[in-house]
Motif scaffolding. Structure first.
Motif, short mmCIF file in Angstrom:
data_model
loop_
_atom_site.label_atom_id
_atom_site.label_comp_id
_atom_site.label_asym_id
_atom_site.label_seq_id
_atom_site.Cartn_x
_atom_site.Cartn_y
_atom_site.Cartn_z
N UNK A 194 0.84 -1.19 0.00
CA UNK A 194 0.00 0.00 0.00
C UNK A 194 0.88 1.24 0.00
N UNK A 195 0.59 2.15 -0.91
CA UNK A 195 1.36 3.38 -1.03
C UNK A 195 0.44 4.58 -0.84
N UNK A 196 0.83 5.48 0.02
CA UNK A 196 0.09 6.72 0.21
C UNK A 196 0.52 7.73 -0.86
N UNK A 197 -0.35 8.71 -1.18
CA UNK A 197 0.02 9.69 -2.21
C UNK A 197 1.36 10.36 -1.95
N UNK A 198 1.68 10.63 -0.70
CA UNK A 198 2.95 11.29 -0.41
C UNK A 198 4.15 10.36 -0.65
N UNK A 199 3.87 9.05 -0.69
CA UNK A 199 4.95 8.09 -0.93
C UNK A 199 5.42 8.10 -2.39
N UNK A 200 4.61 8.63 -3.28
CA UNK A 200 4.91 8.55 -4.71
C UNK A 200 5.13 9.92 -5.35
#
Length: 311
Positions: A273-279
């Motif tokens: 799971x990736x949060x928007x801030x992670x990408x």
């Protein structure tokens, strides 16, 4: 992620001191076209690899705009290969493999999978892409008894493939033939004839594992994504893929010809799971490379897989 493959001119695999190696490197460089996308390099980009050029990356990103989860086809195709080779080594007792359309090295490769069960397994890789050739030595590793070799040959010349494979494989003993994601680059009847020639040359107890793009499953997302790559494909239906096997007397093992994620899944997939801030600041390929494949849905997959044994 790098935007291009390492330059063949400076690759340590090709930059050799001997005159023969220098001539080989020059021939490879002459064959590499960095102005047009190539299937193996687009495939590498979708896998999260680094051995592709800007033109390959550009069309792959366009493809993901049409089908944002299209990377799952490629990654589940690779995982099918893992499960198929494990099945053939563990259950069918195969100790040698002829993998055609190898593509760029992506661990685990067929020899790594096979040798996790059979340490002395022999593998011949076959490809005709000069960039694959430039990186081929990454595949040429052997154990105390096992052997791996690479053959620069075209699937359209199966007799040359069989001739070259004999230097490493004993074609009087069963062989696992790999045809993963390669036949959809050949039209019929050439593809049918090539499969027949290869299988006719292999003895009883041999096997084939293959995967193939199909319009059957989710054409609304698949077809626009394929068109965006600018590459030519020959898609085949379930019946057409099945006939590649049954016309040569090879019935597929259970569960038959099925979407690759449905072929004997073994519970090893995970989801990240990736949060928007992670990408932030990452393109779609960089994000896809960080995701797992455990959240796959039937509507994500457009490629059939099958394994069949030669009586």
């Amino acid at each position: 992620m790098a935007d291009s493959a390492p330059s063949p001119r400076t690759s340590p695999d090709l930059d050799k001191d001997t005159e023969a190696d220098a001539e080989t490197a020059a021939r490879v460089r002459d064959r590499i076209d960095t102005t047009r996308p190539h299937p193996s390099r687009v495939y590498d980009a979708l896998l999260g690899g680094r051995n592709h050029y800007p033109v390959d990356r550009a069309v792959t990103l366009k493809s993901l705009e049409r089908n944002p989860r299209g990377y799952l086809d490629v990654r589940h195709n690779r995982d099918f290969i893992r499960r198929a080779v494990l099945h053939l080594t563990r259950e069918a007792g195969l100790r040698q493999f002829l993998d055609i359309g190898t593509g760029l090295p992506t661990s685990p490769n067929v020899h790594e999978i096979a040798r996790s069960v059979v340490p002395d397994a022999r593998v011949v890789y076959v490809d005709h892409d000069p960039v694959v050739l430039a990186h081929a030595r990454a595949l040429l590793t052997g154990g105390p008894e096992g052997r791996t070799s690479y053959l620069d040959a075209d699937l359209r010349d199966p007799h040359a493939i069989l001739y070259g494979a004999r230097a490493t494989l004993d074609l009087e003993q069963p062989v696992g033939l790999g045809l993963a994601a390669i036949l959809h680059f050949m039209e019929s009847p050439a593809a049918d004839e090539t499969v027949g020639t290869l299988l006719d040359a292999l003895p009883s107890g041999s096997a084939v594992f293959l995967t193939h793009l199909t319009p059957d499953l989710n054409p609304g997302t698949l077809l626009p994504a394929l068109r965006a790559t600018g590459l030519d494909f020959t898609l085949r239906t379930h019946a057409e893929v099945l006939r590649l096997l049954t016309d040569n007397g090879l019935p597929p093992v259970d569960p038959g010809v099925v979407p690759v994620h449905r072929w004997r899944p073994d519970g090893t997939w995970h989801t990240t799971d990736l949060e928007p801030e992670d990408t932030t600041g990452q393109d779609a390929l960089e994000v896809a490379a960080r995701r797992g494949i455990g959240d796959v849905r039937d509507e994500d997959i457009n490629i059939y897989g099958a394994v069949a044994l030669k009586p």
